[in-house]
Motif scaffolding. Structure first.
Motif, short mmCIF file in Angstrom:
data_model
loop_
_atom_site.label_atom_id
_atom_site.label_comp_id
_atom_site.label_asym_id
_atom_site.label_seq_id
_atom_site.Cartn_x
_atom_site.Cartn_y
_atom_site.Cartn_z
N ARG A 91 15.32 -18.40 30.45
CA ARG A 91 14.35 -18.82 29.45
C ARG A 91 13.03 -18.10 29.69
O ARG A 91 12.48 -18.12 30.80
CB ARG A 91 14.16 -20.34 29.52
N TYR A 117 5.87 -17.13 24.80
CA TYR A 117 6.88 -16.75 23.81
C TYR A 117 7.41 -17.97 23.06
O TYR A 117 7.49 -17.96 21.82
CB TYR A 117 8.01 -15.99 24.51
N ASP A 118 7.77 -19.00 23.80
CA ASP A 118 8.29 -20.21 23.15
C ASP A 118 7.25 -20.80 22.20
O ASP A 118 7.56 -21.22 21.08
CB ASP A 118 8.68 -21.25 24.19
N ASP A 163 6.62 -19.93 27.96
CA ASP A 163 5.39 -19.60 27.23
C ASP A 163 4.81 -18.28 27.74
O ASP A 163 5.01 -17.95 28.92
CB ASP A 163 4.38 -20.73 27.39
N THR A 193 7.62 -21.45 18.21
CA THR A 193 7.56 -22.86 17.83
C THR A 193 6.51 -23.10 16.76
O THR A 193 6.74 -23.84 15.79
CB THR A 193 7.25 -23.73 19.07
N ILE A 221 16.89 -16.51 19.96
CA ILE A 221 16.05 -17.68 19.82
C ILE A 221 16.94 -18.90 19.59
O ILE A 221 17.96 -18.81 18.90
CB ILE A 221 15.02 -17.53 18.68
N ALA A 259 13.03 -21.92 21.84
CA ALA A 259 13.01 -21.21 23.12
C ALA A 259 13.51 -19.79 22.93
O ALA A 259 14.48 -19.56 22.18
CB ALA A 259 13.88 -21.94 24.15
N LEU A 260 12.86 -18.84 23.58
CA LEU A 260 13.31 -17.46 23.60
C LEU A 260 14.12 -17.26 24.88
O LEU A 260 13.63 -17.50 25.99
CB LEU A 260 12.13 -16.49 23.56
#
Length: 398
Positions: free
Chosen positions: A132, A137-138, A135, A142, A37, A150-151
């Motif tokens: 990256r 995930y991010d 989403d 967040t 991350i 960011a993952l």
């Protein structure tokens, strides 16, 4: 000595997963640090997150799905991440009850890279191509950190080992073909002549000793103990027969499956009162032959780790995993206590040393070996002098 614990950290910086056994490739424990991350900076660059600078990372727990590791990588398809909110403080300084966060995140262990955006990650000045995840995930991370996160997935990225002293010496031939040599789709390995790493800091494996951990706890008040998981090792050995911090001088270790102490019924020799002496002798001879075959197989599964560098420590040791902050009392001063006499690496003179970095020796491309709690560990080489840290611009491992 024996292996007493095995840990894997699929997403770097989050809580580790304790395993009974694991597969090991040239890049370390299977699935280790395949993700990380990062804080998204204002200029859209990525900053690595770790406990020393982002202690909130300690509040995230990860597990392997669907049924844990279970010594079988084919059964693992995803990482489940759970966030444990820290206790809230009241006006009188006490802790208020916390409502648990029941929304977990599932991250696929093998995402389709064709659907991901490529990015460049600079980790300890060793750059690599990565991907990256985007989403959702991010967005999940967040919302819990309170700033853009960011993952990142390593995918087919490869980081160079910049510390020359960390590099293992080249070998002319592999020492073991290992287990599951065809699992190239699950873990990529490299030749000993050109080692590379994923999102592990500087080497594939970190090995620590319980004997040394006891020394750390002895520096604290009676009844206060340091937990090994705060040192974030991959493999823990009990250190039996070794002094505290004797690992500073360990050069090579071999890992061998533990002997079978309890045999299945078909391998047990049973004698009745009607058995003849000749029959007993034949059964005993067959039994001993099976034992010799088992021991030979066990020895063939032995594998070696080349220990090449010391792990210099940072303030992550002082983090309380329940609050996501520096621990109160003596547990918040562990790093300071180690600095008294553990700044023993001439190349990183400001950081105390605990544990050794290592590389698996001689695995073929895609080759794997196994490690389990209870495995026998032997020291096959001791160095006359301590290793000297030389990773450019990095005073210690993180």
């Amino acid at each position: 000595m024996k292996v007493t614990a095995v840990y894997v950290y699929p997403i770097k910086a989050l809580g580790g997963i304790s395993l009974k056994g694991a597969f090991v490739g040239s890049q370390g424990i299977l699935f280790d640090r395949r993700f990380m991350i990062c804080k998204i900076q204002e200029d859209n660059t990525f900053k690595k997150m770790q406990h020393s600078s982002f202690p909130h990372c300690a509040l995230f727990e990860q597990t392997l799905l669907p049924h844990g590791f279970d010594n079988n990588p084919d059964k693992c398809t995803a990482i489940q991440v759970r966030y444990h909110p820290p206790p809230a403080s009241t006006q009188d300084g006490s802790s208020a009850p916390v409502e648990e966060d029941n929304e977990t995140l599932q991250v696929p262990l093998h995402p389709d890279m064709a659907t991901l955006s490529p990015v460049t990650i600079n980790l300890h000045k060793s750059e690599t191509k990565a991907y990256r995840m985007g989403d959702p995930y991010d967005a999940w991370f967040t919302s819990r950190f309170g700033f853009p996160v960011a993952l990142i997935y390593i995918g087919d990225g490869r980081r160079a080992v910049l510390g020359k002293s960390l590099l293992p010496p080249p070998t002319t031939a592999p020492t073991s073909k290992g287990w599951f040599s065809t699992l190239t789709s699950l873990v990529s390995s490299s030749s000993q002549e050109n080692p590379w790493i994923t999102f592990t800091d500087v080497a594939p494996l970190l090995i620590t000793s319980e004997t040394s951990l006891h020394n750390v706890s002895d520096r604290l008040s009676e009844g206060t103990y340091m937990d090994m998981y705060k040192f974030r090792p991959n493999i823990v050995v009990n250190g039996d027969g070794e002094d505290a911090f004797a690992e500073d001088f360990w050069g090579e270790l071999t890992f061998t499956p533990a002997p079978r102490e309890h045999l299945p019924p078909e391998d047990r020799v049973s004698f009745s009162s009607t058995d003849t002496a000749e029959w007993n002798e034949e059964k005993e001879e067959a039994h001993q032959e099976r034992m010799r075959e088992r021991e030979e197989t066990r020895r063939k599964l032995a594998w070696k780790v080349l220990l090449t560098g010391n792990c210099g420590r940072c303030t992550s040791l002082n983090v309380d995993y329940k609050t996501g902050k520096q621990a109160e009392g003596e547990l918040g001063t562990v790093l300071k206590k180690l600095m008294v006499d553990r700044r023993v690496d001439k190349g990183a003179k400001w950081t105390p040393v605990f544990g050794r970095y290592g590389f698996v020796e001689g695995l073929e491309e895609g080759g794997m070996v196994g490690v389990s709690v209870g495995d026998v560990v032997e020291i096959v080489k001791r160095n006359e002098e301590r290793s000297v840290w030389d990773w450019p611009g990095l005073g210690s491992g993180a």
